[in-house]
Design a protein around this motif. Structure first.
Motif, PDB file in Angstrom:
ATOM      1  N   LYS A  25       0.842  -1.222   0.000  1.00  0.00           N
ATOM      2  CA  LYS A  25       0.000   0.000   0.000  1.00  0.00           C
ATOM      3  C   LYS A  25       0.869   1.262   0.000  1.00  0.00           C
ATOM      4  CE  LYS A  25      -3.997  -2.001   2.356  1.00  0.00           C
ATOM      5  NZ  LYS A  25      -4.673  -2.160   3.649  1.00  0.00           N
ATOM      6  N   ALA A  26       1.929   1.233   0.811  1.00  0.00           N
ATOM      7  CA  ALA A  26       2.791   2.423   0.929  1.00  0.00           C
ATOM      8  C   ALA A  26       3.476   2.719  -0.406  1.00  0.00           C
ATOM      9  CB  ALA A  26       3.830   2.200   2.032  1.00  0.00           C
ATOM     10  N   ILE A  27       4.013   1.690  -1.049  1.00  0.00           N
ATOM     11  CA  ILE A  27       4.698   1.902  -2.337  1.00  0.00           C
ATOM     12  C   ILE A  27       3.700   2.396  -3.383  1.00  0.00           C
ATOM     13  CG2 ILE A  27       5.803   0.690  -4.277  1.00  0.00           C
ATOM     14  CD1 ILE A  27       7.693   1.146  -1.930  1.00  0.00           C
ATOM     15  N   VAL A  28       2.535   1.766  -3.432  1.00  0.00           N
ATOM     16  CA  VAL A  28       1.526   2.145  -4.431  1.00  0.00           C
ATOM     17  C   VAL A  28       1.106   3.601  -4.235  1.00  0.00           C
ATOM     18  CG1 VAL A  28      -0.906   1.767  -5.049  1.00  0.00           C
ATOM     19  CG2 VAL A  28       0.685  -0.166  -4.950  1.00  0.00           C
ATOM     20  N   CYS A  29       0.854   3.989  -2.973  1.00  0.00           N
ATOM     21  CA  CYS A  29       0.307   5.331  -2.715  1.00  0.00           C
ATOM     22  C   CYS A  29       1.322   6.447  -2.967  1.00  0.00           C
ATOM     23  CB  CYS A  29      -0.268   5.412  -1.299  1.00  0.00           C
ATOM     24  SG  CYS A  29      -1.812   4.474  -1.168  1.00  0.00           S
ATOM     25  N   GLU A  30       2.607   6.118  -2.985  1.00  0.00           N
ATOM     26  CA  GLU A  30       3.585   7.179  -3.267  1.00  0.00           C
ATOM     27  C   GLU A  30       4.091   7.130  -4.712  1.00  0.00           C
ATOM     28  OE1 GLU A  30       7.594   5.158  -1.227  1.00  0.00           O
ATOM     29  OE2 GLU A  30       6.160   6.249  -0.006  1.00  0.00           O
ATOM     30  N   THR A  31       3.405   6.354  -5.553  1.00  0.00           N
ATOM     31  CA  THR A  31       3.834   6.220  -6.947  1.00  0.00           C
ATOM     32  C   THR A  31       2.845   6.936  -7.865  1.00  0.00           C
ATOM     33  OG1 THR A  31       4.950   4.125  -6.474  1.00  0.00           O
ATOM     34  CG2 THR A  31       4.364   4.529  -8.763  1.00  0.00           C
ATOM     35  N   ARG A  32       3.355   7.485  -8.945  1.00  0.00           N
ATOM     36  CA  ARG A  32       2.517   8.223  -9.888  1.00  0.00           C
ATOM     37  C   ARG A  32       2.402   7.469 -11.218  1.00  0.00           C
ATOM     38  NH1 ARG A  32       2.029  13.521 -12.351  1.00  0.00           N
ATOM     39  NH2 ARG A  32       0.554  12.975 -13.994  1.00  0.00           N
ATOM     40  N   HIS A  33       3.422   6.668 -11.548  1.00  0.00           N
ATOM     41  CA  HIS A  33       3.492   6.036 -12.869  1.00  0.00           C
ATOM     42  C   HIS A  33       3.416   4.518 -12.752  1.00  0.00           C
ATOM     43  CE1 HIS A  33       4.606   9.860 -14.754  1.00  0.00           C
ATOM     44  NE2 HIS A  33       5.293  10.078 -13.637  1.00  0.00           N
ATOM     45  N   PHE A  34       2.399   3.951 -13.381  1.00  0.00           N
ATOM     46  CA  PHE A  34       2.115   2.525 -13.256  1.00  0.00           C
ATOM     47  C   PHE A  34       2.138   1.832 -14.615  1.00  0.00           C
ATOM     48  CE2 PHE A  34       0.228   4.621  -9.654  1.00  0.00           C
ATOM     49  CZ  PHE A  34       0.442   3.758  -8.596  1.00  0.00           C
ATOM     50  N   ILE A  35       2.881   0.755 -14.702  1.00  0.00           N
ATOM     51  CA  ILE A  35       2.831  -0.101 -15.893  1.00  0.00           C
ATOM     52  C   ILE A  35       1.912  -1.262 -15.539  1.00  0.00           C
ATOM     53  CG2 ILE A  35       4.162  -1.450 -17.561  1.00  0.00           C
ATOM     54  CD1 ILE A  35       6.615   0.217 -16.791  1.00  0.00           C
ATOM     55  N   VAL A  36       0.815  -1.399 -16.298  1.00  0.00           N
ATOM     56  CA  VAL A  36      -0.264  -2.296 -15.853  1.00  0.00           C
ATOM     57  C   VAL A  36      -0.824  -3.113 -17.006  1.00  0.00           C
ATOM     58  CG1 VAL A  36      -0.910  -0.656 -14.035  1.00  0.00           C
ATOM     59  CG2 VAL A  36      -2.126  -0.604 -16.239  1.00  0.00           C
ATOM     60  N   GLU A  37      -1.554  -4.152 -16.637  1.00  0.00           N
ATOM     61  CA  GLU A  37      -2.199  -5.000 -17.646  1.00  0.00           C
ATOM     62  C   GLU A  37      -3.471  -4.329 -18.156  1.00  0.00           C
ATOM     63  OE1 GLU A  37      -2.908  -8.941 -16.171  1.00  0.00           O
ATOM     64  OE2 GLU A  37      -3.666  -9.684 -18.097  1.00  0.00           O
ATOM     65  N   SER A  38      -4.266  -3.733 -17.246  1.00  0.00           N
ATOM     66  CA  SER A  38      -5.429  -2.963 -17.689  1.00  0.00           C
ATOM     67  C   SER A  38      -5.677  -1.817 -16.725  1.00  0.00           C
ATOM     68  CB  SER A  38      -6.672  -3.855 -17.804  1.00  0.00           C
ATOM     69  OG  SER A  38      -7.215  -4.092 -16.521  1.00  0.00           O
ATOM     70  N   GLU A  39      -6.139  -0.690 -17.270  1.00  0.00           N
ATOM     71  CA  GLU A  39      -6.324   0.503 -16.432  1.00  0.00           C
ATOM     72  C   GLU A  39      -7.469   0.304 -15.443  1.00  0.00           C
ATOM     73  OE1 GLU A  39      -6.190   4.315 -18.390  1.00  0.00           O
ATOM     74  OE2 GLU A  39      -7.341   5.264 -16.767  1.00  0.00           O
ATOM     75  N   LYS A  40      -8.538  -0.338 -15.910  1.00  0.00           N
ATOM     76  CA  LYS A  40      -9.736  -0.485 -15.073  1.00  0.00           C
ATOM     77  C   LYS A  40      -9.431  -1.278 -13.795  1.00  0.00           C
ATOM     78  CE  LYS A  40     -14.351  -2.368 -15.282  1.00  0.00           C
ATOM     79  NZ  LYS A  40     -15.056  -3.493 -15.910  1.00  0.00           N
ATOM     80  N   GLU A  41      -8.836  -2.450 -13.967  1.00  0.00           N
ATOM     81  CA  GLU A  41      -8.503  -3.284 -12.803  1.00  0.00           C
ATOM     82  C   GLU A  41      -7.503  -2.578 -11.902  1.00  0.00           C
ATOM     83  OE1 GLU A  41      -9.783  -6.190 -11.690  1.00  0.00           O
ATOM     84  OE2 GLU A  41     -11.249  -5.928 -13.297  1.00  0.00           O
ATOM     85  N   PHE A  60      -1.093   5.575 -16.417  1.00  0.00           N
ATOM     86  CA  PHE A  60      -1.059   4.128 -16.664  1.00  0.00           C
ATOM     87  C   PHE A  60      -0.440   3.850 -18.030  1.00  0.00           C
ATOM     88  CE2 PHE A  60      -4.618   4.759 -13.715  1.00  0.00           C
ATOM     89  CZ  PHE A  60      -4.245   3.879 -12.712  1.00  0.00           C
ATOM     90  N   TYR A  61       0.466   2.920 -18.038  1.00  0.00           N
ATOM     91  CA  TYR A  61       1.122   2.481 -19.269  1.00  0.00           C
ATOM     92  C   TYR A  61       0.755   1.000 -19.425  1.00  0.00           C
ATOM     93  CZ  TYR A  61       3.942   6.553 -17.962  1.00  0.00           C
ATOM     94  OH  TYR A  61       4.358   7.808 -17.579  1.00  0.00           O
ATOM     95  N   ILE A  62       0.184   0.658 -20.549  1.00  0.00           N
ATOM     96  CA  ILE A  62      -0.414  -0.676 -20.685  1.00  0.00           C
ATOM     97  C   ILE A  62       0.557  -1.692 -21.313  1.00  0.00           C
ATOM     98  CG2 ILE A  62      -2.398  -1.963 -21.635  1.00  0.00           C
ATOM     99  CD1 ILE A  62      -3.207   0.253 -19.663  1.00  0.00           C
ATOM    100  N   VAL A  63       0.641  -2.851 -20.691  1.00  0.00           N
ATOM    101  CA  VAL A  63       1.369  -3.997 -21.262  1.00  0.00           C
ATOM    102  C   VAL A  63       0.430  -5.196 -21.193  1.00  0.00           C
ATOM    103  CG1 VAL A  63       3.312  -5.599 -21.039  1.00  0.00           C
ATOM    104  CG2 VAL A  63       3.596  -3.223 -20.382  1.00  0.00           C
ATOM    105  N   ASN A  64      -0.021  -5.680 -22.325  1.00  0.00           N
ATOM    106  CA  ASN A  64      -0.848  -6.896 -22.303  1.00  0.00           C
ATOM    107  C   ASN A  64      -0.673  -7.657 -23.607  1.00  0.00           C
ATOM    108  OD1 ASN A  64      -2.451  -5.581 -24.198  1.00  0.00           O
ATOM    109  ND2 ASN A  64      -3.840  -4.790 -22.629  1.00  0.00           N
ATOM    110  N   GLU A  65      -1.516  -8.646 -23.841  1.00  0.00           N
ATOM    111  CA  GLU A  65      -1.297  -9.504 -25.013  1.00  0.00           C
ATOM    112  C   GLU A  65      -1.443  -8.726 -26.330  1.00  0.00           C
ATOM    113  OE1 GLU A  65      -5.632 -10.672 -23.782  1.00  0.00           O
ATOM    114  OE2 GLU A  65      -3.926  -9.644 -22.887  1.00  0.00           O
TER     115      GLU A  65
END
Lengths: 233, 233
Positions: A25-41, A60-65
Motif C-alpha cells: 500500500k505504501a509503495i503504491v500510494c507514493e507512486t505516480r506512474h504505473f505499468i499495468v495489464e489494464s487501467e480499469k482493474e 497508466f502504461y499498458i502492457v498486455n497480449e
C-alpha cells in the motif's frame, strides 16, 4: 546509475481473501506512474490501497497480449527522470503467467533497480496445497487448445511423470475447464494424480488431489472459474 | 468429515525484510500442534508471531530429510481429534523446495481440509524479477553435485532453452554456489541469459540478469549466501 528511479514489482489480489500488505500500500500510494495489464482493474486496486484518486492523477502504461511486441523503451522515461514506477498485472504476480517480463528485462539492460514485493501466486499456492512433488515441477501456461494437440500434450506429460516424477502445472481459460478435465480423465493413465485448484483465495476455494481413477468416479463438473491443474505422482 | 481439524500451510520469512501477515500470526497463535522442519527455527518464528511460549506449550512434529521415508500417519492424530494443525518449513513456502508434501498428500487421502496461507516464495520472486520467461518455466531443485553430471545437466538445459525458450530455475547449497557459477560460465553458450538472485528479501539482496558473455566479463564471486539461478532466453 543512482539518479534513476526504481521499478517495484507489485502483486495484486488473486481472490477476495487476498491480503494487501502495508508495504505494498505504501509503495503504491507514493507512486505516480504505473505499468499495468489494464487501467480499469488497476484503478480498482489503487482504491483498495487507499490511493487518493480524486486529487492525484496516476499515469497508466499498458502492457498486455495486444501490444506484447512493442519495445516499451519509452515507458521507462519516468524512471530515467528519477521517479519510481510500479509494474503490476490484473491479479497475482506480474511476469509469472502474466505480462511484464519484457519490461523487467529492459530494466536489467538499463541497470535499473528492480524490487519484487511479497504477494501470493495462485500457482504456488495450488502446488503447496496439492501434496504433489514440489521439489521438481514444470509450469506450462496453457496447453494447446486444439483437441488432438492437447491430448498429445497430456500423453507427453503422463510419460514425463512416469519417468521423472515431476509435477506438471497448467492453466486453462475458464470456459474450456470442463473440456480439459474430461480430456485428462479420458487420456491420462489411472494411477497418476490430478490436483484441481479452483478459485484460490476466492469464495468456494477448492483444492483437491486424487488419482485419475478416483476422479473418474466423481461427478464434479468444472464451472467457468479460475482453475489450475496439476498432474503428478 | 466436519469433525476433523484443518491443516494450515504457513509460509515463514525468507529474509529479514519478509513481512508476516496478521492472518498468519492469528492462525499460528491459536494453534497448539505444529508439523515443522526444525523445532529451533519454528520456535523463533512463533516468537516473531507473538506466540506466548511461556504459558503455552506447542507440540512439534518433525518432517525433514532425515525422516522423509516415514509414514507420518500418526502426526495427524490431533486433526482426527478435531484440532487444527499448522505445517511449515524453516523458510519460505512448505512443500515447495522444502519438506511437507507427504503430509499434505495424506490429508488429501483422509479428506482433511487444507488451507494454504499467503506468503512469499523466493523462487517466484526471483523469477518475476529476472525478466526471463515466466509463462513456461521448470524448477529443478538441485542439479547433480558431481561435476561431470552437473555439466551434462547444464548442457541439457541449454539445449532445452534454445529449442523451447522455457526458463530453468535451480538452487545450490551455498558453499557450492561459486563452483556452479563457474561451471555455468564455462559450459553454457554465451547468448543465453543467466539471472542470479542472492539473499532474496534479505540484506544485500541482489537480482541481476545478463547474458553469459556479459557475466564472463564480471568479477562477481558468489559467497556462501542463499542463491537462485535461472537460465533462460
Amino acid at each position: 546509475m543512482s539518479n534513476q528511479g526504481k521499478l517495484y514489482l507489485v502483486p495484486t489480489p488473486i481472490g477476495m481473501n487476498s491480503i494487501i500488505s502495508e508495504a505494498v500500500k505504501a509503495i503504491v500510494c507514493e507512486t505516480r506512474h504505473f505499468i499495468v495489464e489494464s487501467e480499469k482493474e488497476s484503478r480498482r486496486f489503487l482504491k483498495q490501497c487507499g490511493y487518493d484518486l480524486k486529487n492525484n492523477y496516476p499515469d497508466f502504461y499498458i502492457v498486455n497480449e495486444h501490444n506484447a511486441n512493442d519495445s516499451f523503451v519509452e515507458y521507462l522515461n519516468p524512471i530515467k527522470l528519477g521517479l519510481n514506477m510500479v509494474l503490476m498485472s490484473d491479479a497475482g504476480i506480474p511476469c509469472v503467467a502474466d505480462p511484464g517480463s519484457k519490461i523487467v528485462k529492459l530494466c536489467h539492460q538499463k541497470l535499473i533497480d528492480i524490487i519484487p514485493m511479497q504477494g501470493s501466486s495462485s500457482i504456488l499456492m495450488a502446488l503447496m496445497a496439492s501434496g504433489l512433488n514440489g521439489q521438481q515441477f514444470n509450469f506450462h501456461g496453457y496447453l494447446p487448445s486444439e483437441k488432438g494437440q492437447r491430448i498429445d500434450s497430456l500423453k507427453k506429460l503422463q510419460n514425463e511423470i512416469l519417468k521423472h516424477g515431476n509435477s506438471h502445472i497448467f492453466i486453462e481459460t475458464p470456459y474450456r475447464n470442463n473440456a480439459m478435465f474430461q480430456d485428462i480423465l479420458s487420456n491420462v493413465t489411472s494411477s497418476i494424480n490430478l490436483c484441481i485448484a479452483l478459485n484460490i483465495e476466492g469464495e468456494n476455494q477448492l483444492i483437491k488431489t486424487q488419482s485419475i481413477s478416483q476422479w473418474q468416479k466423481s461427478s464434479l463438473v468444472l464451472e467457468k472459474e479460475p482453475a489450475i491443474f496439476i498432474l503428478g505422482k
